[in-house]
Each structure stands twice: as structure tokens, then as C-alpha cells.
Design a protein around this motif. Structure first.
Motif, PDB file in Angstrom:
ATOM      1  N   ASN A   2       0.832  -1.212   0.000  1.00  0.00           N
ATOM      2  CA  ASN A   2       0.000   0.000   0.000  1.00  0.00           C
ATOM      3  C   ASN A   2       0.859   1.252   0.000  1.00  0.00           C
ATOM      4  O   ASN A   2       0.544   2.240  -0.667  1.00  0.00           O
ATOM      5  CB  ASN A   2      -0.907   0.024   1.239  1.00  0.00           C
ATOM      6  N   ASN A   3       1.942   1.211   0.762  1.00  0.00           N
ATOM      7  CA  ASN A   3       2.830   2.367   0.843  1.00  0.00           C
ATOM      8  C   ASN A   3       3.321   2.752  -0.544  1.00  0.00           C
ATOM      9  O   ASN A   3       3.264   3.923  -0.944  1.00  0.00           O
ATOM     10  CB  ASN A   3       4.012   2.025   1.761  1.00  0.00           C
ATOM     11  N   ALA A   4       3.798   1.753  -1.286  1.00  0.00           N
ATOM     12  CA  ALA A   4       4.296   2.013  -2.640  1.00  0.00           C
ATOM     13  C   ALA A   4       3.170   2.404  -3.593  1.00  0.00           C
ATOM     14  O   ALA A   4       3.336   3.290  -4.450  1.00  0.00           O
ATOM     15  CB  ALA A   4       5.028   0.780  -3.160  1.00  0.00           C
ATOM     16  N   LEU A   5       2.006   1.762  -3.461  1.00  0.00           N
ATOM     17  CA  LEU A   5       0.877   2.068  -4.342  1.00  0.00           C
ATOM     18  C   LEU A   5       0.400   3.504  -4.157  1.00  0.00           C
ATOM     19  O   LEU A   5       0.090   4.192  -5.134  1.00  0.00           O
ATOM     20  CB  LEU A   5      -0.274   1.100  -4.066  1.00  0.00           C
ATOM     21  N   TRP A   6       0.335   3.947  -2.912  1.00  0.00           N
ATOM     22  CA  TRP A   6      -0.137   5.312  -2.656  1.00  0.00           C
ATOM     23  C   TRP A   6       0.773   6.342  -3.305  1.00  0.00           C
ATOM     24  O   TRP A   6       0.315   7.339  -3.850  1.00  0.00           O
ATOM     25  CB  TRP A   6      -0.210   5.569  -1.157  1.00  0.00           C
ATOM     26  N   VAL A   7       2.087   6.086  -3.244  1.00  0.00           N
ATOM     27  CA  VAL A   7       3.027   7.008  -3.883  1.00  0.00           C
ATOM     28  C   VAL A   7       2.920   6.896  -5.404  1.00  0.00           C
ATOM     29  O   VAL A   7       2.914   7.900  -6.124  1.00  0.00           O
ATOM     30  CB  VAL A   7       4.472   6.737  -3.418  1.00  0.00           C
ATOM     31  N   HIS A   8       2.835   5.677  -5.899  1.00  0.00           N
ATOM     32  CA  HIS A   8       2.754   5.453  -7.339  1.00  0.00           C
ATOM     33  C   HIS A   8       1.530   6.128  -7.952  1.00  0.00           C
ATOM     34  O   HIS A   8       1.584   6.673  -9.066  1.00  0.00           O
ATOM     35  CB  HIS A   8       2.738   3.948  -7.625  1.00  0.00           C
ATOM     36  N   LYS A   9       0.417   6.111  -7.209  1.00  0.00           N
ATOM     37  CA  LYS A   9      -0.828   6.711  -7.704  1.00  0.00           C
ATOM     38  C   LYS A   9      -0.961   8.182  -7.317  1.00  0.00           C
ATOM     39  O   LYS A   9      -2.005   8.805  -7.557  1.00  0.00           O
ATOM     40  CB  LYS A   9      -2.023   5.928  -7.162  1.00  0.00           C
ATOM     41  N   SER A  10       0.095   8.728  -6.694  1.00  0.00           N
ATOM     42  CA  SER A  10       0.131  10.134  -6.271  1.00  0.00           C
ATOM     43  C   SER A  10      -0.958  10.484  -5.267  1.00  0.00           C
ATOM     44  O   SER A  10      -1.410  11.633  -5.194  1.00  0.00           O
ATOM     45  CB  SER A  10       0.040  11.067  -7.492  1.00  0.00           C
ATOM     46  N   LEU A  11      -1.389   9.498  -4.487  1.00  0.00           N
ATOM     47  CA  LEU A  11      -2.308   9.760  -3.387  1.00  0.00           C
ATOM     48  C   LEU A  11      -1.571  10.469  -2.254  1.00  0.00           C
ATOM     49  O   LEU A  11      -2.173  11.215  -1.479  1.00  0.00           O
ATOM     50  CB  LEU A  11      -2.927   8.456  -2.882  1.00  0.00           C
ATOM     51  N   VAL A  12      -0.271  10.204  -2.152  1.00  0.00           N
ATOM     52  CA  VAL A  12       0.629  10.920  -1.243  1.00  0.00           C
ATOM     53  C   VAL A  12       1.862  11.297  -2.048  1.00  0.00           C
ATOM     54  O   VAL A  12       2.129  10.725  -3.109  1.00  0.00           O
ATOM     55  CB  VAL A  12       1.027  10.056  -0.020  1.00  0.00           C
ATOM     56  N   SER A  13       2.614  12.235  -1.529  1.00  0.00           N
ATOM     57  CA  SER A  13       3.787  12.707  -2.273  1.00  0.00           C
ATOM     58  C   SER A  13       5.027  11.866  -2.019  1.00  0.00           C
ATOM     59  O   SER A  13       5.953  11.858  -2.832  1.00  0.00           O
ATOM     60  CB  SER A  13       4.087  14.162  -1.913  1.00  0.00           C
ATOM     61  N   ALA A  14       5.059  11.170  -0.875  1.00  0.00           N
ATOM     62  CA  ALA A  14       6.245  10.383  -0.526  1.00  0.00           C
ATOM     63  C   ALA A  14       5.847   9.228   0.373  1.00  0.00           C
ATOM     64  O   ALA A  14       4.766   9.209   0.969  1.00  0.00           O
ATOM     65  CB  ALA A  14       7.274  11.272   0.177  1.00  0.00           C
ATOM     66  N   GLY A  15       6.752   8.262   0.450  1.00  0.00           N
ATOM     67  CA  GLY A  15       6.556   7.116   1.326  1.00  0.00           C
ATOM     68  C   GLY A  15       7.858   6.798   2.030  1.00  0.00           C
ATOM     69  O   GLY A  15       8.916   7.355   1.711  1.00  0.00           O
ATOM     70  N   ALA A  16       7.774   5.890   3.001  1.00  0.00           N
ATOM     71  CA  ALA A  16       8.967   5.483   3.744  1.00  0.00           C
ATOM     72  C   ALA A  16       8.916   3.990   4.006  1.00  0.00           C
ATOM     73  O   ALA A  16       7.922   3.468   4.527  1.00  0.00           O
ATOM     74  CB  ALA A  16       9.051   6.244   5.068  1.00  0.00           C
ATOM     75  N   LEU A  17       9.983   3.305   3.620  1.00  0.00           N
ATOM     76  CA  LEU A  17      10.115   1.864   3.831  1.00  0.00           C
ATOM     77  C   LEU A  17      11.569   1.554   4.148  1.00  0.00           C
ATOM     78  O   LEU A  17      12.461   2.346   3.845  1.00  0.00           O
ATOM     79  CB  LEU A  17       9.696   1.084   2.581  1.00  0.00           C
ATOM     80  N   ASN A  18      11.818   0.368   4.711  1.00  0.00           N
ATOM     81  CA  ASN A  18      13.219  -0.020   4.887  1.00  0.00           C
ATOM     82  C   ASN A  18      13.737  -0.652   3.605  1.00  0.00           C
ATOM     83  O   ASN A  18      12.964  -1.079   2.737  1.00  0.00           O
ATOM     84  CB  ASN A  18      13.400  -0.923   6.112  1.00  0.00           C
ATOM     85  N   ASN A  19      15.047  -0.713   3.483  1.00  0.00           N
ATOM     86  CA  ASN A  19      15.658  -1.178   2.235  1.00  0.00           C
ATOM     87  C   ASN A  19      15.344  -2.639   1.923  1.00  0.00           C
ATOM     88  O   ASN A  19      15.261  -3.036   0.758  1.00  0.00           O
ATOM     89  CB  ASN A  19      17.172  -0.967   2.258  1.00  0.00           C
ATOM     90  N   SER A  20      15.117  -3.457   2.962  1.00  0.00           N
ATOM     91  CA  SER A  20      14.778  -4.860   2.734  1.00  0.00           C
ATOM     92  C   SER A  20      13.402  -4.983   2.077  1.00  0.00           C
ATOM     93  O   SER A  20      13.231  -5.744   1.115  1.00  0.00           O
ATOM     94  CB  SER A  20      14.792  -5.624   4.066  1.00  0.00           C
ATOM     95  N   ASP A  21      12.421  -4.234   2.575  1.00  0.00           N
ATOM     96  CA  ASP A  21      11.088  -4.262   1.970  1.00  0.00           C
ATOM     97  C   ASP A  21      11.116  -3.652   0.569  1.00  0.00           C
ATOM     98  O   ASP A  21      10.442  -4.140  -0.347  1.00  0.00           O
ATOM     99  CB  ASP A  21      10.095  -3.486   2.843  1.00  0.00           C
TER     100      ASP A  21
END
Length: 293
Positions: free
Chosen positions: A185-204
Motif C-alpha cells: 500500500n505504501n508504494a501504491l499510494w506514492v505510485h498513484k500520487s495519493l501521497v507525495s512520498a513514502g517510507a520503507l526499509n531497504n529490505s522491503d
């Protein structure tokens, strides 16, 4: 005579280590109880089977819906052992008196770092550009996708405000944040521009099951944090020192004992490592930095 023998047997059992034996309870915060139970059960059963000489009768798993519930259970002596990220570990140490035992390697990593990212076509190039924008963290208990990125933004001089809905806009001088609840979801929200940025760890970020390649190729990293310990094992303040030391030695020896399948089922663990000199200070700093939140 028969009654005498029965009474004698009961007295012997009470006086023996077996009669005094207790379960070893492994606890964790969970919003996926079925999955987490499957991951934790083999490990606590393995540990219990190897610690019978220290008064352990069996292994149990207890899952909690919040850090507050886990802390209360440890304070009450209902949990002996916890596996958690540094953020929750810091709270357990300060609020429940937990004792750090070991570092845990997950997916071959002893360390990991936070990535803050945006859409590849975004005009955002650095942290300061997030003022007036929305960012997605993963979960309020997440170390790498809440504590670290929030600290990064605040140390850059940005003020944060929690948003109630994904369509809500923050004030122009603040960064609004929401929780995506999972990595995809974190990546999808950024990809669809629902939010401007996301945060994840490098493993994910590097795991295609969590961030599919088709999404990642359209995203761009704007910040990488320093590295932090991947996870930690902790024990309750009431756990006997001899038992805690026995557990520590058992876990340290697992990678070379033929128990790699048990390790792998334990949240994809590949081994354990001794604590480092700066670990207690790290937990102290994490706790102090998050108290105003």
C-alpha cells in the motif's frame, strides 16, 4: 499403603525440577495473528525443549495488539521473551524493565536503513521539499517506517501533523502523514500520487513481493538513513539470570546446530549476534527522541 505411595509421589514431583517447571512465554505485537503464530511457535517450542534442565516445561506464544498491551504483560510477569524492532525494544527497556539479550539477523541482514521515496516524475528532490505535502508511513509501531523517517523529517526542521483521511491536505508549512498499514500500500499510494512520498526499509523496498518491480521502476529514492540493528531479542526483568543466559547461548549456537529450518521460520532469521557497546545508548536515544510524539 496405596494412599501413602500416592502422597509420596506428589511430594517428590513438587520437590523436583519437573514439579517447579513453568512455560517459556514468547510475546510480540501483532496485527496478523495467524501468520505470526506460525512464525513464532516453532522457535519457542525448540527453546523450551532445550531448556528443560533450567525449569522450562513447554513453550507458549502470546500476541498483543499494541505496545502498551505488551509492556503491561511484561510488567505483570506474563511474558518472558520478546523479539522486536529497536523502537518497541526501547519502550520495553524503559517502561517494562526488559533486558536486551541479542541482536537478530533477518533475511541475512544484521542492519537495515530507512528509505524515503517519491514518484519518479515528482518535483520533490530533497527532504525540505516535503513541506505542505503528504507522506505515508507504514504503521505507528514501525521503527523503519515511522520512527526513523519521522525523526529524519523533524531533524530537518519540518513539523508533522497526523491526517485523518488520505484526501486531507496539510498546512503549507507542515508535512501531513498517514499510515498505509503494509508495504505494498505504501508504494501504491506514492505510485498513484495519493501521497507525495513514502517510507520503507531497504529490505522491503528490494522485495518484489512487497514492492513489485512494476511499481519500483516508477519511484525514486530521495533519502537514505544511517543503518540500524535489524531486530533484537529481549527478556523480562523477572526472568532468572541462569535461564536468560541459557536462552542466549542456545540462540547464539543455533546457526551451527542444524536448526536452520527453525531459524528460517522465525521471521526469516538467519542468526543472532551479541549486543554491541552502543546498543543500550541507541535504545535510550530512540526512547527520548520519541517521547514528544
Amino acid at each position: 499403603m496405596r494412599l501413602f505411595k500416592q502422597l509420596l509421589l506428589i511430594m517428590l514431583l513438587v520437590a523436583s525440577p519437573l514439579g517447579q517447571a513453568k512455560p517459556l512465554v514468547l510475546g510480540q505485537i501483532s496485527d496478523r495473528p495467524g501468520k505470526d503464530l506460525d512464525e513464532l511457535r516453532p522457535m519457542v517450542d525448540y527453546a523450551a525443549a532445550h531448556l528443560t534442565s533450567l525449569g522450562i516445561s513447554s513453550g507458549e506464544v502470546r500476541l498483543f495488539d499494541s505496545a502498551e498491551a505488551l509492556i503491561a504483560a511484561m510488567q505483570a510477569g506474563e511474558v518472558d521473551w520478546v523479539t522486536e524492532t529497536p523502537y518497541t525494544a526501547a519502550r520495553l527497556v524503559r517502561e517494562a524493565g526488559a533486558r536486551p539479550l541479542l541482536r537478530k539477523w533477518k533475511r541475512g541482514q544484521q542492519y537495515y536503513q530507512t528509505l524515503i521515496y517519491t514518484h519518479a516524475d515528482s518535483a520533490i528532490r530533497e527532504i525540505g521539499d516535503l513541506a505542505g505535502k503528504r507522506i505515508a508511513f507504514e504503521h505507528p509501531e514501525s521503527f523503519s517506517s515511522y520512527f526513523v523517517p519521522r525523526l529524519i523529517l523533524e531533524q530537518a526542521g519540518l513539523q508533522l501533523t497526523a491526517l485523518e483521511t488520505i484526501g486531507q491536505a496539510p498546512d503549507t508549512d507542515r508535512v501531513g502523514y498517514l499510515f498505509s498499514r503494509n508495504e505494498k500500500n505504501n508504494a501504491l499510494w506514492v505510485h498513484k500520487s495519493l501521497v507525495s512520498a513514502g517510507a520503507l526499509n531497504n529490505s522491503d523496498w528490494e522485495n518484489p513481493k512487497r514492492v513489485p518491480d512494476a511499481l519500483r521502476q516508477d519511484l525514486r529514492i530521495i533519502y537514505r538513513s544511517v543503518q540500524y540493528p535489524r531486530a533484537m531479542e529481549l527478556v523480562s526483568p523477572g526472568l532468572a539470570l541462569e535461564l536468560a543466559d541459557g536462552l542466549r547461548k542456545l540462540l547464539l549456537g543455533m546457526a551451527g546446530s542444524g536448526a536452520t529450518d527453525i531459524l528460517a521460520r522465525y521471521e526469516h532469521t538467519t542468526g543472532f549476534a551479541p549486543l554491541q557497546p552502543g546498543d543500550l545508548q541507541l535504545l535510550h536515544d530512540i526512547y527520548e527522541n520519541s517521547r514528544s510524539w
